[in-house]
Enzyme design. Sequence first.
Site: not given
Length: 335
Positions: A77-79, A145, A167, A175, A300-301
């Site tokens: 989720s963007g860690t 987490h 996210r 992802s 991919k981001g």
Amino acid sequence: MTNSDASVLSFLGDEGITEEIKDMMSSLPRQKGWMVKYMYQFQGFWLPPSLLQGTINCQKHFQAQDSDVILVTNPKSGTTWLKALIFALINRKKFHDSQHQHPLLTHNPHALVPFLEEVYYKYPQVLPDDVVSSSSSCPRFFGAHMAHVSLPDSIKGSSCKIVYCCRNPKDMFVSFWHFGQKMASKESLFCPIEEAVKLFCEGSFLSGSFWDHVLGYWEASQKNPDKVFFITYEEMKERPRTHLKQMADFLGCSFTKEEEEKGMVDEIIRLCSFESLSSFEVNRKGKLPNGIETNTFFRKGKIGGWRDTLTDSLAEEIDRTSEQKFHGSGFKFQC
Ligand code: PAP
């Protein structure tokens, strides 16, 4: 060694689990999990043995300091991105205009920011200070987490700050799905994507329920906005300047006018962008001490990347679950 070697898989299996935790596991609900042999339901959330041991030991032994910063995320989720951004933000005086090379140029963000559950899985009896001192962050900065309900009392009871990033579940799931295909054994990826989405929506998924995880921190941020800063990956992507500055205010390290004029906000955003981080050799060819190849954290981001993996009907299933779970909470994902 490849990513699917034993060192990585052991983190998801039951190697290194102490007798005490094994005893406890025997009384917890257990089920076969996607990507993991078994998951155990602890305080309402599904964890593999390693994260269970890490969470319990962290609850027992972690002593938060008032100045600590804790980044909490659901996996995928963007860690990695937020670890880099916050590290660069809180250490900016140390590395700006300095003789030293910025650590992010030569270290993957996970190597700079200890993951609490992993530290306490590996070193159940040892205070993490030795691990912390090697991270070169001041103030101390950790990632986790764990669900809000599972946070150690010392985190909840101290004045330390929590940044929570989530996210949209379709991109998060996709992802995770691709990460699993690269990382896990064939037996643990036992089901087709339709079944995995069903398990995800039911909450029977690694670290799940996703929605309960988000709601725990959403509610905490509503009750105590000075303690929990709640942000989404999508918000961060769309308006990085605005949100990085808000995060700095929240963490008590606001940008000065002079820093803004010097372009420091944009400098940090540029350094930590997907394009920049993923181009560094350490993130293209490196490996973390646990054996994970650093390039697995960069795919991919993008926002909306789920479209090339999920059918419309699977996407609708996830959207329906979001509507039901978030109904009445005041929170929803923008996409
Ligand atoms: P983790 O929880 O296992 O540490 P995490 O970093 O949260 O993983 O997730 C990886 C995702 O973040 C990948 O998304 P994707 O599979 O949809 O591509 C990865 O590409 C993305 N990511 C990594 N670094 C950045 C970044 N600097 N900016 C934006 N997205 C990023």
